[in-house]
Design an enzyme around this catalytic site. Structure first.
Site, short mmCIF file in Angstrom:
data_model
loop_
_atom_site.label_atom_id
_atom_site.label_comp_id
_atom_site.label_asym_id
_atom_site.label_seq_id
_atom_site.Cartn_x
_atom_site.Cartn_y
_atom_site.Cartn_z
N ASP A 65 51.08 56.54 12.62
CA ASP A 65 51.34 57.81 13.28
C ASP A 65 51.91 58.77 12.25
O ASP A 65 52.65 58.34 11.35
CB ASP A 65 52.33 57.62 14.44
CG ASP A 65 52.30 58.77 15.43
OD1 ASP A 65 51.94 58.55 16.59
OD2 ASP A 65 52.62 59.91 15.04
N HIS A 105 52.64 57.69 23.91
CA HIS A 105 52.85 57.00 25.18
C HIS A 105 51.75 55.97 25.45
O HIS A 105 52.02 54.86 25.89
CB HIS A 105 52.90 58.02 26.32
CG HIS A 105 54.08 58.93 26.24
ND1 HIS A 105 55.35 58.54 26.60
CD2 HIS A 105 54.19 60.21 25.80
CE1 HIS A 105 56.19 59.54 26.40
NE2 HIS A 105 55.51 60.56 25.93
N GLU A 126 30.16 66.42 26.77
CA GLU A 126 30.11 65.64 28.01
C GLU A 126 29.41 66.45 29.10
O GLU A 126 29.54 67.68 29.14
CB GLU A 126 31.52 65.24 28.45
CG GLU A 126 32.22 64.35 27.43
CD GLU A 126 33.60 63.91 27.88
OE1 GLU A 126 34.04 64.35 28.96
OE2 GLU A 126 34.23 63.11 27.15
N HIS A 154 34.34 58.86 30.48
CA HIS A 154 35.66 59.51 30.47
C HIS A 154 36.51 59.08 31.68
O HIS A 154 37.04 59.91 32.42
CB HIS A 154 35.52 61.04 30.44
CG HIS A 154 36.69 61.74 29.84
ND1 HIS A 154 36.59 62.91 29.15
CD2 HIS A 154 38.01 61.42 29.82
CE1 HIS A 154 37.77 63.31 28.74
NE2 HIS A 154 38.66 62.41 29.14
N ILE A 155 36.64 57.77 31.83
CA ILE A 155 37.33 57.23 33.00
C ILE A 155 38.66 56.57 32.65
O ILE A 155 39.23 55.83 33.45
CB ILE A 155 36.44 56.21 33.75
CG1 ILE A 155 36.03 55.06 32.80
CG2 ILE A 155 35.23 56.89 34.36
CD1 ILE A 155 35.35 53.90 33.51
N GLY A 156 39.16 56.82 31.43
CA GLY A 156 40.39 56.17 31.02
C GLY A 156 41.53 56.34 32.01
O GLY A 156 42.27 55.41 32.30
N GLY A 157 41.67 57.55 32.54
CA GLY A 157 42.73 57.80 33.52
C GLY A 157 42.24 57.84 34.95
O GLY A 157 42.97 58.27 35.84
N ALA A 167 39.39 56.22 23.04
CA ALA A 167 39.74 56.69 24.39
C ALA A 167 40.67 57.88 24.29
O ALA A 167 41.48 58.13 25.17
CB ALA A 167 40.40 55.56 25.19
N SER A 168 40.53 58.64 23.19
CA SER A 168 41.42 59.78 22.98
C SER A 168 40.71 61.09 23.24
O SER A 168 40.75 61.63 24.35
CB SER A 168 42.01 59.74 21.56
OG SER A 168 40.98 59.73 20.57
#
Length: 426
Positions: free
Chosen positions: A184, A164, A272, A295-298, A241-242
């Site tokens: 993938d 996604h 972290e 860790h601010i990707g979302g 960013a995974s």
């Protein structure tokens, strides 16, 4: 030991930890679940234990850990569902939860756009040397130069993991004129003009920017090591960013220091800080051509709002109808609740003969079954049984007691109108 609870929706207790978006509370209350407590942050072990007491559903993010020990606490005996208001579920002992009849839900899609936008932003800032020049300006230095600065248009981005988020990065990157390659382990159709690459090694060799978007699995743990980084183009960039344990950060630091890689952007780390008050440490600290984000990707208001809606609705669906579709540790069942029925839910160990015993109980009482569904995992079986409400509530209660006595039963629930009745086997 069997503990019987008869609960109205307003009596079912829900506790939300870690400042989950208030829209989740609105979703619960809109569905009739008004006994909701929302805590602004993660709590210590004793407070967690206290808050779990008598809680039927809880919502957490990444800092609250529901370990084997926590889930087996006497205070957690009434827990019937967990919502992870984030993508990851590593903070929950999933197998223990399943074996106690507790499905775990998450939000795998709601922050997709937020993460993808951050990746594109990191790509532009790295290729334009925004961070080194900004840091120099803060030191009163003026570094006006085009050396080593490039447009992203015409450059190639290699996406590892075309799910996604990876596919959203693909769309945004192509819209900016980049050539998109992806790899993938599952064969997936490309979006736009993206090109599938058969191997990770090939993708690393052809990409100016490599962006990682894989889940945390034994196969992805430290999948990007020194030898993989050395395969990348000289002067290329890496974005992670995974998950923090996908990249060997010591090797990444070394390849940047010896100038094989021009830089990196990292949002996730193997270790972290537990809170914003704790110190952050990494081999990448001090490298001005590495963008480090906590860790601010979302972490956007839009993402948190969407996550609040998505996970709260899944918990409501389970509480109201017994729906477990998209639960990460549980048999997947999603049936609409037919009118004029009483729904019996039976969670049990996946062992032979349970369904036959359920049917024997119903058949002996000459019950009219309007619908029945069984789904199993390796360890757990889940039966949804709709019976004619005309048989009467007292008779349905007798059936539930007998269902709870079947060997291998973990938990039974009876859903009828506004009342939720639960028998928990301890």
């Amino acid at each position: 030991m069997t503990t019987d609870q008869k609960l109205s929706k307003s009596e079912l207790k829900i506790v939300l930890f870690e400042g989950i978006h208030p829209v989740a509370v609105e979703v619960f209350r809109g569905a009739g679940y008004t006994n909701v407590e929302r805590l602004p942050k993660a709590v210590d072990a004793q407070t967690l234990r206290d808050k779990l007491r008598d809680a039927h559903m809880v919502g957490i993010r990444s800092r609250t850990h529901l370990t084997d020990e926590v889930l087996k606490l006497p205070e957690a005996r009434d827990l019937m569902a967990v919502g992870c208001f984030c993508i990851g579920t590593n903070q929950v002992a999933l197998k223990t939860a399943a074996n106690q009849g507790v499905p775990v839900f998450n939000a795998p899609h709601s922050n997709t756009r937020s993460v993808a936008e951050l990746v594109i932003g990191h790509t532009i800032m790295m290729m334009r040397k925004v961070f080194p020049n900004s840091m120099a300006a803060h030191r009163n230095e003026w570094r006006k130069s085009a050396v080593g600065c490039f447009e992203v248009r015409g450059k190639s981005i290699g996406i590892v993991g075309y799910g996604h988020i990876g596919s959203q990065v693909s769309v945004l990157a192509e819209a900016m004129g980049m050539r998109v390659y992806y790899h993938d382990i599952v064969s997936k159709l490309p979006l736009g003009n993206a090109q599938r690459v058969d191997s990770l090694e090939e993708l690393l060799k052809v990409s100016d920017v490599v962006s990682l978007h894989v889940p945390a699995t034994p196969q992805t743990e430290y999948m990007i090591r020194a030898e993989h980084l050395a395969m990348m183009k000289k002067g290329s960039y890496l974005i992670n960013a995974s998950r923090g344990n996908v990249v060997v950060v010591e090797a990444l630091s070394e390849l940047i220091r010896n100038e094989h890689l021009a830089g990196a952007a990292v949002d996730v780390f193997p270790k972290e800080p537990a809170s914003n008050k704790d110190a952050f440490e990494s081999p990448l600290v001090g490298l001005e051509n590495v963008i480090l984000t906590p860790h601010i990707g979302g972490s956007t208001q839009e993402a948190q709002h969407n996550i609040g809606i998505e996970v709260a609705n899944k918990l409501v669906g389970f509480a109201t109808h017994g729906a477990t579709e998209s639960a990460v540790n549980f048999p997947q069942v999603n049936l609409s609740h037919s009118p004029n029925t009483i729904r019996m839910l039976h969670i049990h160990k996946n062992q032979p003969g349970v369904l036959q015993k359920i049917n024997d109980i119903v058949g002996f009482k000459h019950i009219n079954v309007l619908g029945q569904y069984l789904k199993t995992t390796e360890d757990i079986g889940y039966v949804v049984l709709d019976i004619d409400a005309a048989l009467g509530r007292e008779k349905a209660g007798d059936i539930q007691v007998q269902l709870a006595e079947i060997p291998g039963t973990i938990r039974t629930r009876k859903l009828h109108s506004d009342e939720l009745e639960t028998a928990i086997i301890g």
